[in-house]
Design a protein around this motif. Structure first.
Motif, PDB file in Angstrom:
ATOM      1  N   ASP A 234       0.803  -1.206   0.039  1.00  0.00           N
ATOM      2  CA  ASP A 234      -0.045  -0.050   0.004  1.00  0.00           C
ATOM      3  C   ASP A 234       0.809   1.228  -0.068  1.00  0.00           C
ATOM      4  O   ASP A 234       0.613   2.007  -0.748  1.00  0.00           O
ATOM      5  N   MET A 235       2.107   1.245   0.897  1.00  0.00           N
ATOM      6  CA  MET A 235       2.713   2.369   1.011  1.00  0.00           C
ATOM      7  C   MET A 235       3.611   2.748  -0.479  1.00  0.00           C
ATOM      8  O   MET A 235       3.801   3.872  -0.774  1.00  0.00           O
ATOM      9  N   ALA A 236       3.867   1.521  -1.038  1.00  0.00           N
ATOM     10  CA  ALA A 236       4.289   1.714  -2.398  1.00  0.00           C
ATOM     11  C   ALA A 236       3.399   2.181  -3.559  1.00  0.00           C
ATOM     12  O   ALA A 236       4.177   2.171  -4.721  1.00  0.00           O
ATOM     13  N   GLY A 237       2.374   2.288  -3.194  1.00  0.00           N
ATOM     14  CA  GLY A 237       1.106   2.723  -4.296  1.00  0.00           C
ATOM     15  C   GLY A 237       0.676   1.393  -5.163  1.00  0.00           C
ATOM     16  O   GLY A 237       0.153   1.429  -6.262  1.00  0.00           O
ATOM     17  N   ILE A 238       0.985   0.195  -4.490  1.00  0.00           N
ATOM     18  CA  ILE A 238       0.764  -0.865  -5.379  1.00  0.00           C
ATOM     19  C   ILE A 238      -0.607  -1.250  -5.104  1.00  0.00           C
ATOM     20  O   ILE A 238      -1.303  -1.994  -5.874  1.00  0.00           O
TER      21      ILE A 238
ATOM     22  N   VAL B  61      -0.684  -7.884  -4.025  1.00  0.00           N
ATOM     23  CA  VAL B  61       0.583  -8.562  -3.746  1.00  0.00           C
ATOM     24  C   VAL B  61      -0.201  -9.906  -2.965  1.00  0.00           C
ATOM     25  O   VAL B  61       0.316 -10.912  -2.778  1.00  0.00           O
ATOM     26  N   LEU B  62      -1.116  -9.635  -2.010  1.00  0.00           N
ATOM     27  CA  LEU B  62      -1.685 -10.643  -0.969  1.00  0.00           C
ATOM     28  C   LEU B  62      -2.529 -11.567  -1.796  1.00  0.00           C
ATOM     29  O   LEU B  62      -2.471 -12.633  -1.516  1.00  0.00           O
ATOM     30  N   GLY B  63      -3.314 -11.026  -2.994  1.00  0.00           N
ATOM     31  CA  GLY B  63      -3.975 -11.967  -3.792  1.00  0.00           C
ATOM     32  C   GLY B  63      -3.167 -13.028  -4.472  1.00  0.00           C
ATOM     33  O   GLY B  63      -3.518 -14.389  -4.266  1.00  0.00           O
ATOM     34  N   PRO B  64      -2.034 -12.837  -5.023  1.00  0.00           N
ATOM     35  CA  PRO B  64      -1.331 -13.885  -5.447  1.00  0.00           C
ATOM     36  C   PRO B  64      -0.533 -15.055  -4.332  1.00  0.00           C
ATOM     37  O   PRO B  64      -0.466 -16.110  -4.686  1.00  0.00           O
TER      38      PRO B  64
END
Length: 197
Positions: A88-92, A97-100
């Motif tokens: 979230d902090m990286a704007g992704i 990330v958690l989905g994969p």
């Protein structure tokens, strides 16, 4: 006749304090859940929301079921929280990330057989899917009742926590207790705040 000597009174007082301290120490997951629920509900800086918390909770249960290491659950929760927060902090966005990770954990669990075991193990992937659908819809669906969806997911996960606590399987009981308190208070708190808004 009761003994009221100073030595007896001090000893009785220390015994009472020890019993209270022991009771509080034994319920540390409850107090931690209360503290995190309160800080989340009243966070004005946009900290982790209910959708993030229920996603991490569901993924932690799934991951620990695949690892088949109930005591590892606290480390898993911390690691997944840190990964999601960093994304979230990286704007992704934490879902990217958690989905994969959820998909990978499910595939590994199915291939290795942990997620095909009867009972709570067999239900881990469906609960992850249900939480994912609700959380994603709430986060990105643009619905007016998105907050109520998140609250429902949290309360539903609180029931899931109770089932794990009672069975004493999949995750450590301390995590199930903490998660129940956090999920239930946060879900109810979100509903109350929405009704008062």
């Amino acid at each position: 006749m009761t003994n009221t000597s100073p030595g007896y009174t001090n000893g009785h007082r220390h015994s009472t304090i020890r019993r209270i301290a022991s009771a509080v120490a034994g319920r540390w997951p409850t107090f931690l859940g209360i503290a995190l629920a309160a800080s989340t509900l009243f966070d004005e800086d946009g900290g982790p929301g209910g959708a993030f918390i229920v996603t991490v909770a569901a993924l932690s249960y799934l991951t620990v079921a695949v690892l088949d290491r109930p005591r590892a659950v606290w480390l898993v929760v911390i690691a997944l929280s840190a990964i999601g927060t960093a994304a979230d902090m990286a704007g992704i966005g934490y879902w990217l990330v958690l989905g994969p990770i959820a998909v990978l954990a499910t595939l590994v669990g199915l291939v290795r057989g942990q997620l095909r075991r009867p009972g709570l193990f067999l239900l881990q992937a469906p609960q992850m899917l249900a939480v994912s659908v609700v959380a994603l819809t709430a986060e990105y669906g643009g619905l007016e009742f998105a907050g109520y969806l998140v609250a429902a997911a949290l309360i539903g996960h609180a029931v899931w926590d109770v089932a794990h606590w009672r069975a004493n399987k999949v995750v450590a009981r301390s995590l199930a207790e903490f998660c129940f308190v956090l999920d239930a208070l946060l879900g109810l708190g979100i509903i109350i705040l929405l009704l008062l808004a």
